[in-house]
Design a protein around this motif. Structure first.
Motif, PDB file in Angstrom:
ATOM      1  N   PRO A  28       5.250 184.490  22.513  1.00 36.64           N
ATOM      2  CA  PRO A  28       5.165 184.158  20.961  1.00 36.64           C
ATOM      3  C   PRO A  28       5.680 182.549  21.157  1.00 36.64           C
ATOM      4  CG  PRO A  28       7.067 185.661  21.265  1.00 36.64           C
ATOM      5  CD  PRO A  28       6.141 185.847  22.367  1.00 36.64           C
ATOM      6  N   LYS A  29       6.305 182.198  22.268  1.00 32.53           N
ATOM      7  CA  LYS A  29       6.800 180.746  22.274  1.00 32.53           C
ATOM      8  C   LYS A  29       6.162 179.984  23.388  1.00 32.53           C
ATOM      9  CE  LYS A  29      11.016 182.228  19.950  1.00 32.53           C
ATOM     10  NZ  LYS A  29      12.537 181.598  20.306  1.00 32.53           N
ATOM     11  N   PRO A  30       4.853 179.593  23.314  1.00 32.01           N
ATOM     12  CA  PRO A  30       4.322 178.914  24.566  1.00 32.01           C
ATOM     13  C   PRO A  30       5.031 177.582  24.705  1.00 32.01           C
ATOM     14  CG  PRO A  30       2.985 178.868  22.534  1.00 32.01           C
ATOM     15  CD  PRO A  30       3.769 179.815  22.221  1.00 32.01           C
ATOM     16  N   VAL A  31       4.823 177.086  25.635  1.00 29.75           N
ATOM     17  CA  VAL A  31       5.619 175.811  25.907  1.00 29.75           C
ATOM     18  C   VAL A  31       4.679 174.662  26.734  1.00 29.75           C
ATOM     19  CG1 VAL A  31       8.027 176.687  26.221  1.00 29.75           C
ATOM     20  CG2 VAL A  31       6.457 176.438  28.395  1.00 29.75           C
ATOM     21  N   LYS A  32       5.038 173.391  26.662  1.00 35.88           N
ATOM     22  CA  LYS A  32       4.334 172.397  27.155  1.00 35.88           C
ATOM     23  C   LYS A  32       4.734 172.246  28.909  1.00 35.88           C
ATOM     24  CE  LYS A  32       4.135 169.220  23.143  1.00 35.88           C
ATOM     25  NZ  LYS A  32       4.294 167.706  22.814  1.00 35.88           N
ATOM     26  N   ASN A  33       3.795 172.038  29.411  1.00 38.51           N
ATOM     27  CA  ASN A  33       3.792 171.999  30.991  1.00 38.51           C
ATOM     28  C   ASN A  33       5.012 171.335  31.604  1.00 38.51           C
ATOM     29  OD1 ASN A  33       3.119 170.005  33.269  1.00 38.51           O
ATOM     30  ND2 ASN A  33       2.393 172.113  33.675  1.00 38.51           N
ATOM     31  N   GLU A  34       5.557 169.941  30.877  1.00 39.08           N
ATOM     32  CA  GLU A  34       6.722 169.563  31.299  1.00 39.08           C
ATOM     33  C   GLU A  34       7.868 170.333  31.063  1.00 39.08           C
ATOM     34  OE1 GLU A  34       7.228 165.815  29.373  1.00 39.08           O
ATOM     35  OE2 GLU A  34       7.369 166.499  27.327  1.00 39.08           O
ATOM     36  N   VAL A  35       7.920 171.115  30.103  1.00 40.03           N
ATOM     37  CA  VAL A  35       8.931 172.308  29.743  1.00 40.03           C
ATOM     38  C   VAL A  35       8.971 173.202  30.608  1.00 40.03           C
ATOM     39  CG1 VAL A  35       9.956 173.684  27.990  1.00 40.03           C
ATOM     40  CG2 VAL A  35       9.042 171.656  27.380  1.00 40.03           C
ATOM     41  N   LEU A  36       7.934 173.676  30.969  1.00 41.28           N
ATOM     42  CA  LEU A  36       7.652 174.876  32.027  1.00 41.28           C
ATOM     43  C   LEU A  36       8.128 174.477  33.421  1.00 41.28           C
ATOM     44  CD1 LEU A  36       6.786 177.580  33.006  1.00 41.28           C
ATOM     45  CD2 LEU A  36       4.341 176.559  33.369  1.00 41.28           C
ATOM     46  N   MET A  37       7.691 173.129  33.949  1.00 42.26           N
ATOM     47  CA  MET A  37       8.084 172.704  35.167  1.00 42.26           C
ATOM     48  C   MET A  37       9.914 172.567  35.198  1.00 42.26           C
ATOM     49  SD  MET A  37       5.486 172.885  36.852  1.00 42.26           S
ATOM     50  CE  MET A  37       5.999 172.481  38.355  1.00 42.26           C
ATOM     51  N   ALA A  38      10.075 171.977  34.164  1.00 43.18           N
ATOM     52  CA  ALA A  38      11.679 171.758  34.071  1.00 43.18           C
ATOM     53  C   ALA A  38      12.516 173.152  34.401  1.00 43.18           C
ATOM     54  CB  ALA A  38      11.981 170.842  32.917  1.00 43.18           C
ATOM     55  N   ALA A  39      12.039 174.222  33.670  1.00 40.84           N
ATOM     56  CA  ALA A  39      12.735 175.440  33.619  1.00 40.84           C
ATOM     57  C   ALA A  39      12.461 176.053  35.150  1.00 40.84           C
ATOM     58  CB  ALA A  39      12.018 176.247  32.594  1.00 40.84           C
ATOM     59  N   ILE A  40      11.605 175.640  35.578  1.00 41.86           N
ATOM     60  CA  ILE A  40      11.453 176.285  37.068  1.00 41.86           C
ATOM     61  C   ILE A  40      12.538 175.489  37.810  1.00 41.86           C
ATOM     62  CG2 ILE A  40       9.911 176.219  38.957  1.00 41.86           C
ATOM     63  CD1 ILE A  40       7.455 177.067  36.946  1.00 41.86           C
ATOM     64  N   ARG A  41      12.392 174.292  37.709  1.00 45.87           N
ATOM     65  CA  ARG A  41      13.096 173.502  38.616  1.00 45.87           C
ATOM     66  C   ARG A  41      14.681 173.769  38.502  1.00 45.87           C
ATOM     67  NH1 ARG A  41      10.243 169.286  36.562  1.00 45.87           N
ATOM     68  NH2 ARG A  41      12.168 168.484  35.619  1.00 45.87           N
ATOM     69  N   LYS A  42      14.926 174.061  37.165  1.00 48.28           N
ATOM     70  CA  LYS A  42      16.477 174.437  36.747  1.00 48.28           C
ATOM     71  C   LYS A  42      16.691 175.867  37.510  1.00 48.28           C
ATOM     72  CE  LYS A  42      19.484 174.876  32.864  1.00 48.28           C
ATOM     73  NZ  LYS A  42      19.733 175.182  31.510  1.00 48.28           N
ATOM     74  N   ALA A  43      15.942 176.720  37.335  1.00 52.55           N
ATOM     75  CA  ALA A  43      16.039 178.175  37.819  1.00 52.55           C
ATOM     76  C   ALA A  43      16.431 178.120  39.068  1.00 52.55           C
ATOM     77  CB  ALA A  43      15.087 179.084  37.411  1.00 52.55           C
ATOM     78  N   GLY A  44      15.706 177.253  39.869  1.00 55.28           N
ATOM     79  CA  GLY A  44      15.451 177.412  41.412  1.00 55.28           C
ATOM     80  C   GLY A  44      16.597 176.322  41.813  1.00 55.28           C
ATOM     81  N   GLY A  45      17.208 175.741  40.956  1.00 58.39           N
ATOM     82  CA  GLY A  45      18.075 174.656  41.512  1.00 58.39           C
ATOM     83  C   GLY A  45      17.918 173.605  42.220  1.00 58.39           C
ATOM     84  N   ILE A  46      16.592 173.195  41.925  1.00 54.47           N
ATOM     85  CA  ILE A  46      15.903 171.794  42.357  1.00 54.47           C
ATOM     86  C   ILE A  46      16.403 170.754  41.629  1.00 54.47           C
ATOM     87  CG2 ILE A  46      13.442 171.087  42.834  1.00 54.47           C
ATOM     88  CD1 ILE A  46      12.785 174.109  42.895  1.00 54.47           C
ATOM     89  N   PRO A  47      16.911 169.584  42.081  1.00 50.30           N
ATOM     90  CA  PRO A  47      17.331 168.668  41.254  1.00 50.30           C
ATOM     91  C   PRO A  47      16.442 167.728  40.628  1.00 50.30           C
ATOM     92  CG  PRO A  47      17.828 168.155  43.370  1.00 50.30           C
ATOM     93  CD  PRO A  47      17.314 169.663  43.422  1.00 50.30           C
ATOM     94  N   PHE A  48      15.215 167.662  41.361  1.00 50.59           N
ATOM     95  CA  PHE A  48      14.119 166.540  40.851  1.00 50.59           C
ATOM     96  C   PHE A  48      12.680 166.974  40.975  1.00 50.59           C
ATOM     97  CE2 PHE A  48      14.763 165.285  45.114  1.00 50.59           C
ATOM     98  CZ  PHE A  48      13.588 165.049  45.460  1.00 50.59           C
ATOM     99  N   GLY A  49      11.585 166.494  40.494  1.00 48.84           N
ATOM    100  CA  GLY A  49      10.384 166.660  40.673  1.00 48.84           C
ATOM    101  C   GLY A  49       9.523 165.643  40.497  1.00 48.84           C
ATOM    102  N   VAL A  50       8.662 165.180  41.388  1.00 44.63           N
ATOM    103  CA  VAL A  50       7.931 163.996  41.387  1.00 44.63           C
ATOM    104  C   VAL A  50       6.737 164.422  40.575  1.00 44.63           C
ATOM    105  CG1 VAL A  50       6.300 162.530  42.756  1.00 44.63           C
ATOM    106  CG2 VAL A  50       8.644 163.214  43.601  1.00 44.63           C
ATOM    107  N   PRO A  51       6.297 163.738  39.484  1.00 44.39           N
ATOM    108  CA  PRO A  51       5.068 164.071  38.828  1.00 44.39           C
ATOM    109  C   PRO A  51       3.824 164.133  39.385  1.00 44.39           C
ATOM    110  CG  PRO A  51       6.485 162.575  37.704  1.00 44.39           C
ATOM    111  CD  PRO A  51       6.835 162.422  39.127  1.00 44.39           C
ATOM    112  N   SER A  52       2.775 164.831  39.040  1.00 44.56           N
ATOM    113  CA  SER A  52       1.396 164.567  39.740  1.00 44.56           C
ATOM    114  C   SER A  52       0.420 164.334  38.670  1.00 44.56           C
ATOM    115  CB  SER A  52       0.989 166.239  40.206  1.00 44.56           C
ATOM    116  OG  SER A  52       1.977 166.472  41.073  1.00 44.56           O
ATOM    117  N   PRO A  53      -0.034 162.981  38.751  1.00 46.85           N
ATOM    118  CA  PRO A  53      -1.029 162.559  37.740  1.00 46.85           C
ATOM    119  C   PRO A  53      -2.232 163.284  37.828  1.00 46.85           C
ATOM    120  CG  PRO A  53      -0.693 160.981  39.566  1.00 46.85           C
ATOM    121  CD  PRO A  53       0.278 161.897  39.672  1.00 46.85           C
ATOM    122  N   ALA A  54      -3.089 163.095  36.800  1.00 45.72           N
ATOM    123  CA  ALA A  54      -4.369 163.822  36.800  1.00 45.72           C
ATOM    124  C   ALA A  54      -5.387 163.657  37.967  1.00 45.72           C
ATOM    125  CB  ALA A  54      -5.209 163.515  35.500  1.00 45.72           C
TER     126      ALA A  54
END
Length: 307
Positions: A230-256
């Motif tokens: 019931p709570k979809p999220v934007k892609n940037e929020v999803l990727m931030a949650a994955i990084r946080k859960a995995g203890g990953i400090p940063f992530g380089v964006p991937s343009p289209a």
């Protein structure tokens, strides 16, 4: 045991394995219809079929509490003419076959769930899409979903209740989208994909399985149901949650444009990553279905911390 028999057609893929584990302690007999033989494991029995013609396998549907159809070629491929034909036929063909068989049975399944796709709705950034007010999109993947559901609903099965379960992106540890996104993040490329504003309609694998049992228990419901958090999220929020859960400090964006190059290299389509799927499970919510993992952060933490 709560149930006598549950049948999973095409049930040896990722979601099929999730459902096998879920129903194994709940049903006396769990039957998997598969193109490949497999040894029986406790109460899980594999029966070979070709998904094109009736045969001895048809008798396993008699007296079944529920049939869940999971058949369909993986859409994680380039949409070449050959792949497009196979993607459609691998969904419409088994669905039509199962309908014809169910019509001929003495005691057909009480419930038939066809697991379809929430991608049937249009690219949506302005408002969410639900079963009542959602707008059907256009393009190849939507055409697949429409033909799939047409084949499902156009057949009369008066003794078998039918539900088209429009599944979102299933998140789990072993397969599907999540392990690939986590690997991407661990490689340092776990930033937003595209502009990161596209919505992701996701579902924890345990809620996906739990939903099918809820549908079995609620005999008054039928038709189309969205199976998404019931709570979809934007892609940037999803990727931030994955990084946080995995203890990953940063992530380089991937343009289209970079994603398009990568998609061509690995043989897939960027639509799978860049389409905004803003889908809500209105009918489940209205019926008081309780999600175990409605929040993406909690769902991802559960998946990452699984042994």
């Amino acid at each position: 045991m709560k149930y006598d028999k549950v049948v999973l057609a095409g049930g040896n893929g990722y979601l099929g394995q999730v459902l096998q584990e879920y129903y194994k302690p709940l049903t006396r007999e769990l039957i998997v219809l598969s193109r490949k033989p497999a040894p029986q494991t406790e109460n899980i029995k594999t029966i070979v079929w070709n998904a094109r013609t009736a045969g001895e396998w048809t008798d396993c549907l008699n007296h079944a509490d529920m049939l869940i159809n999971l058949c369909g070629k993986n859409v994680n491929c380039r949409y070449t003419p050959e792949n497009q034909t196979e993607i459609i036929s691998s969904r419409v063909g088994p669905t039509t076959l199962l309908a014809n068989v169910i019509q001929s049975l003495a005691v057909p399944p009480r419930l038939w769930i066809n697991v379809t796709s929430a991608t049937i709705y249009r690219h949506a950034e302005d408002r969410p899409q639900d079963e009542e007010t959602g707008e059907i999109g256009y393009g190849f993947s939507i055409d697949v979903c429409k033909k799939w559901e047409d084949a499902f609903f156009q057949s009369a099965t008066p003794r078998t209740r039918k539900v088209a379960l429009r599944m979102g992106i299933v998140l789990g540890k072993r397969d599907g989208a999540f392990p690939r996104l986590l690997t991407l993040a661990r490689m340092g490329a776990g930033g937003k994909l595209g502009n990161g504003q596209q919505y992701v309609s996701w579902i924890h694998e345990q809620d996906a399985a739990k939903c099918t049992e809820w549908l079995l228990q609620h005999e008054s419901v039928s038709g189309v149901f969205n199976c998404t958090s019931p709570k979809p999220v934007k892609n940037e929020v999803l990727m931030a949650a994955i990084r946080k859960a995995g203890g990953i400090p940063f992530g380089v964006p991937s343009p289209a444009w970079l994603l398009e190059i990568g998609a061509r290299v690995i043989g897939t389509e960027t639509e799978l990553l860049l389409k905004s799927r803003w889908v809500l499970p209105k009918r489940l919510l209205d019926s008081q279905f309780e999600f175990s993992y409605p929040e993406v952060e909690h769902a991802i933490n559960d998946i990452v911390w699984q042994p």
